[in-house]
Design an enzyme around this catalytic site. Sequence first.
Site, PDB file in Angstrom:
ATOM      1  N   GLU A 251       0.817  -1.165  -0.048  1.00 39.07           N
ATOM      2  CA  GLU A 251       0.114  -0.078  -0.016  1.00 39.07           C
ATOM      3  C   GLU A 251       0.896   1.107  -0.034  1.00 39.07           C
ATOM      4  O   GLU A 251       1.672   1.461   0.997  1.00 39.07           O
ATOM      5  CB  GLU A 251      -0.802  -0.059   1.350  1.00 39.07           C
ATOM      6  CG  GLU A 251      -1.551  -1.182   1.406  1.00 39.07           C
ATOM      7  CD  GLU A 251      -3.101  -1.293   0.552  1.00 39.07           C
ATOM      8  OE1 GLU A 251      -3.367  -0.220   0.017  1.00 39.07           O
ATOM      9  OE2 GLU A 251      -3.498  -2.370   0.504  1.00 39.07           O
TER      10      GLU A 251
ATOM     11  N   CYS B 277      -2.219   9.367   4.117  1.00 39.38           N
ATOM     12  CA  CYS B 277      -2.298   8.651   2.768  1.00 39.38           C
ATOM     13  C   CYS B 277      -3.438   9.170   1.992  1.00 39.38           C
ATOM     14  O   CYS B 277      -3.101   9.381   0.846  1.00 39.38           O
ATOM     15  CB  CYS B 277      -2.070   7.379   2.723  1.00 39.38           C
ATOM     16  SG  CYS B 277      -3.030   6.580   3.834  1.00 39.38           S
TER      17      CYS B 277
HETATM   18  P1  NAD Z   1       8.195   5.025   4.100  1.00 38.74           P
HETATM   19  O1  NAD Z   1       8.320   4.301   2.856  1.00 38.74           O
HETATM   20  O2  NAD Z   1       9.438   6.052   4.386  1.00 38.74           O
HETATM   21  O3  NAD Z   1       8.491   3.984   5.272  1.00 38.74           O
HETATM   22  C1  NAD Z   1       7.736   3.094   5.515  1.00 38.74           C
HETATM   23  C2  NAD Z   1       8.340   1.717   6.237  1.00 38.74           C
HETATM   24  O4  NAD Z   1       9.355   1.254   5.371  1.00 38.74           O
HETATM   25  C3  NAD Z   1       9.063   2.158   7.663  1.00 38.74           C
HETATM   26  O5  NAD Z   1       8.981   1.089   8.766  1.00 38.74           O
HETATM   27  C4  NAD Z   1      10.549   2.214   7.078  1.00 38.74           C
HETATM   28  O6  NAD Z   1      11.273   1.908   8.008  1.00 38.74           O
HETATM   29  C5  NAD Z   1      10.308   1.134   5.968  1.00 38.74           C
HETATM   30  N1  NAD Z   1      11.442   1.194   5.025  1.00 38.74           N
HETATM   31  C6  NAD Z   1      12.271   2.155   4.641  1.00 38.74           C
HETATM   32  N2  NAD Z   1      13.049   1.852   3.609  1.00 38.74           N
HETATM   33  C7  NAD Z   1      13.248   0.442   3.332  1.00 38.74           C
HETATM   34  C8  NAD Z   1      13.700  -0.668   2.719  1.00 38.74           C
HETATM   35  N3  NAD Z   1      14.727  -0.236   1.661  1.00 38.74           N
HETATM   36  N4  NAD Z   1      13.198  -1.690   2.978  1.00 38.74           N
HETATM   37  C9  NAD Z   1      12.354  -2.132   3.673  1.00 38.74           C
HETATM   38  N5  NAD Z   1      11.601  -1.300   4.534  1.00 38.74           N
HETATM   39  C10 NAD Z   1      11.933  -0.015   4.468  1.00 38.74           C
HETATM   40  O7  NAD Z   1       7.004   5.817   4.600  1.00 38.74           O
HETATM   41  P2  NAD Z   1       6.615   6.697   5.834  1.00 38.74           P
HETATM   42  O8  NAD Z   1       7.316   7.974   5.603  1.00 38.74           O
HETATM   43  O9  NAD Z   1       6.581   5.844   6.862  1.00 38.74           O
HETATM   44  O10 NAD Z   1       4.817   6.836   5.515  1.00 38.74           O
HETATM   45  C11 NAD Z   1       4.471   7.561   4.726  1.00 38.74           C
HETATM   46  C12 NAD Z   1       3.895   7.009   3.410  1.00 38.74           C
HETATM   47  O11 NAD Z   1       2.969   5.910   3.639  1.00 38.74           O
HETATM   48  C13 NAD Z   1       3.347   8.060   2.305  1.00 38.74           C
HETATM   49  O12 NAD Z   1       3.835   8.065   1.044  1.00 38.74           O
HETATM   50  C14 NAD Z   1       1.989   7.580   2.464  1.00 38.74           C
HETATM   51  O13 NAD Z   1       1.057   8.029   1.308  1.00 38.74           O
HETATM   52  C15 NAD Z   1       2.132   6.091   2.731  1.00 38.74           C
HETATM   53  N6  NAD Z   1       1.005   5.434   3.294  1.00 38.74           N
HETATM   54  C16 NAD Z   1       0.070   4.673   2.604  1.00 38.74           C
HETATM   55  C17 NAD Z   1      -1.128   4.018   3.104  1.00 38.74           C
HETATM   56  C18 NAD Z   1      -1.936   3.277   2.224  1.00 38.74           C
HETATM   57  O14 NAD Z   1      -2.807   2.700   2.875  1.00 38.74           O
HETATM   58  N7  NAD Z   1      -2.134   3.492   1.047  1.00 38.74           N
HETATM   59  C19 NAD Z   1      -1.287   4.369   4.399  1.00 38.74           C
HETATM   60  C20 NAD Z   1      -0.531   5.171   5.088  1.00 38.74           C
HETATM   61  C21 NAD Z   1       0.821   5.661   4.623  1.00 38.74           C
END
Ligand code: NAD
Length: 966
Positions: free
Chosen positions: A720, A754
């Site tokens: 997501e 999001c």
């Molecule tokens: P992010 O992608 O920076 O981080 C999400 C998670 O991924 C964190 O736990 C992070 O530690 C981990 N991560 C980072 N790099 C990684 C890698 N290389 N491999 C594996 N894991 C890794 O996102 P964020 O800043 O925490 O959240 C915001 C984003 O999430 C926004 O883009 C938002 O739109 C999205 N979001 C989407 C939904 C949905 O349901 N579609 C819901 C909430 C948030």
Amino acid sequence: MEGGTRVFSRSSLTGRLMNWSMQQEQLKVQLFRLIDVLPALDEPREVARHARDYLGGADGELPWVMRAGLEAGAKVPAILSFAARLGVRQMANNFILARDAGAAIPKLVRLREKRLTFTADILGETVLSETEAQKYQERYLRLITQLADAAKNWEDIEQLDSDDRGPIPKVNVSVKISALYSQIKPAAPQDAIEHLSERLRPILRLAKARGVFINFDMEHYALKDVTLALFKKMLEEPEFAGSRQLGIAMQAYLRDCARDMLELIAWAAGRGQRVTVRLVKGAYWDTESLMARQREWPSPVFDLKHETDANYEAVAALMLGHPEEIGCAFATHNVRSMAACIARAEALGQPPGSYEIQMLYGMAEPIKQALIDMGHRVREYCPVGEILPGMSYLVRRLLENTSNEGFLRATFSKERPVTELLADPRKAQGAEPVAWPVPPFRNEPHTDFTRSEARTRMQEAMTVMRGELGKHYPLLIGEREVRTDDEKLSINPAKPSQIVGVLAQAGVKEADEAIAEATAAFPQWSRTEADARAKIIARAGDLIAAARFEFAAIEVFEVGKTWAEADADVAEAIDFCRYYAGEMRRIASTTYSVPGELNLHHYKARGLAVIIAPWNFPLAILCGMTAAALVAGNCAIIKPSEQSAVIGARLARVFRDAGVPPGAIQLLLGSGATVGAYLVEHPDIALIAFTGSKEVGLKIWEAAGRTRPGQTQLKKVVCEMGGKNAIIVDTDADLDEAVPGILASAFGYQGQKCSAASRLIVLEPVYERLLERLVDGASSLRIGSPEDPANMVGPVIDSEAYERIKAMIEAAKGYAKLAYSAPVSESQGYYIGPTIFRDVPADSALAQQEIFGPVLAVMRARDLDDALTIVNGTQFALTGGFFSRSPRNIERVKREFDVGNLYINRGITGALVARHPFGGHKMSGGGTKAGGSDYLLNFLLPRVVTENLMRRGFVSPATEGQRPDS
Ligand code: NAD
């Protein structure tokens, strides 16, 4: 009583329309919707189009005049448009006294000649900003001055201008409290009262000087306690203490009404203060009861009309019984209610002039006349204002006049026996509350912060959690709590010097250990009966519910959510646990058997699951993905976001406490790029549930697709990602609804949802007007620490986000016009005020990239085609919204706006489990719907076992219903 057999005389258009619409319930709704939108339409063609859309399907049932009108309108729209507008104006004139005070005065003089007195009410748009609230205050001041000036020339009429205690003001003005402050927050009543007092004082001061009576109107239930407290507060201020020129309305349809009345009486007695109370039944019954049901809150209003009627009589008796504290104004059109009040007063020896009867302008004329003739003081509630802003008032009156429950309709339009109309409401029988369908799953209600107990619980929880700030959180690997040399701080974004927690950091070694533990635990956990797993996960939901205020409080500190946002996140986490538990039971197994053959279609767990979550819904998203993985029998290794690691660590404990075996739920805190990426690539991992940014999501998608040495299965990725969500505003949208919907969607939680709106596409004709109200609204939003529930906009998550968003804003100034940027006065914390750009090019970074902050890009569209092209012109497809009152356009947008979650005529955030399964497609996600009935299937592998039950001609007993792997 004269007046014939109809509420409205047959001769007027309104009369005919109303008499007719009483007979046609379904069409009535369509007709009233059309009336509601008409004043907002500029072009004749638009009027004709709407008329056809609303009424076209039913022309067989329309009166011939309307049918002819529709047909003529198809050819010459101008004629239809002219007639329709004239009709609405005529109709409005029935209920609205005049467009302004100047025009009202001669009409008031005429009322007085008929021995009717009045209270003047200002009609207007919903107040959405401080600019608008300020203007309202000025309108009240002007109205008071103009009416008081005019009243100087009015002769005293004893029946109207005095009661049993002496003269009373000739001018009476009703004030709507919601019009005086735009930022009333349920959780911050004190703040509302402070601001409202500021705005009220000049009004009360002027009224006092000019001898004008001010009545506080009562509106929605959410405002009731604030209104009562404000009323008492004003009368406690030395300047207004003892005043006999202040009154308040109270609503008998509220279950609280008698209690509130007793409190008011006790308060008045304690201060030797007499106040006037206008007792009404209440005008928001539908909204109150529907909203309460939607929120799973107890309904504040009585379900049945006769209960309200009975309560009205009881409360009226209470008022009449306390003549030293309460001056009585009985506002009703129901002859039985009125008679009950009059009879009670007579029994108590109180003469007609000692209390008054109030009725709405334009209604029940014969009843008014009869009362006047009996010597009563009758006061009309007279709305003053333009039709367009007064539309909601008008439609409410139309509905009231034509509702099945209405006394007036019953009195005048049906031949009901007088004995029935005048029957004692306490003896009413046979009526049952409306039966609402019970939904299969019930959401955990959000907290109603208008209740003081709820506010106290939250404050207490904040105090408790303040005491826990700075704690150390180890990893959870198997039975062990693992501390690491390397630790990381989680800090409060509103107060970066405050450490929320100190977190152990997992590396490759810890990841390997966790994988080994999970591998060992998998056989047993995956073979635990689905029902037993469901019980454990549901229990996790109950544990969160038991600590919901503590969880909400820690969210305020760790991620900067306001009380209400934090509370909603916790409620969603609870829902996920309970919902997926129920879903797992539902899908556990099905059979499709024929004689002699047993077919068992069932699901098995996929294996080891890694859960990688974002910080923005720090509890709900992590909890939802984890609950789904676990209830399906997978072993979960969870990797919360770095920015919300404390909440994640606490959640892991909840699953353990609920009974998930240690090897089945493990906690790895640490950096996504290192431990997260390592887990994703590990050959033993079967499933990755990820929610986060597009950048990281795409990396994971790709990494999971690469087969590593030793890997024995295809990895499943639930992915997501972000959005660039748009709202379209149609030419005929109700701006009173669109503006608050947009503000909440764009700036709630600082735009870090999001689902947040980051693009606004407005059709040309309403572009400027909408922008103006939007900017005013945005400039009124309170920015500041989320610990104070009066604030709506808190900090962004961390310094990195702060710098990134600031840089995008700076860059955007080069190619788009800055329409608004809120100043920030906080000296610390990562605050960025709501920012609005206008005339943004559709292909610019501002319109294409997810910013994830309080920045809104506004774009102009020529028409709906253009708007749809713009909204669908990004990589994303997550949420979207449309504000419109055109049935045809709504249908079209439903088909063509390509997003996972589309919202019509409401804000676009706040999806609820089961009601709004959530998730997008294109570059927003893989099409999996969190909180939906097909979500769990992503965490399972389907199997079918076919068993031939025949053994040499006889059928062996079946091993029916048993899952082979349980
Ligand atoms: P992010 O992608 O920076 O981080 C999400 C998670 O991924 C964190 O736990 C992070 O530690 C981990 N991560 C980072 N790099 C990684 C890698 N290389 N491999 C594996 N894991 C890794 O996102 P964020 O800043 O925490 O959240 C915001 C984003 O999430 C926004 O883009 C938002 O739109 C999205 N979001 C989407 C939904 C949905 O349901 N579609 C819901 C909430 C948030």
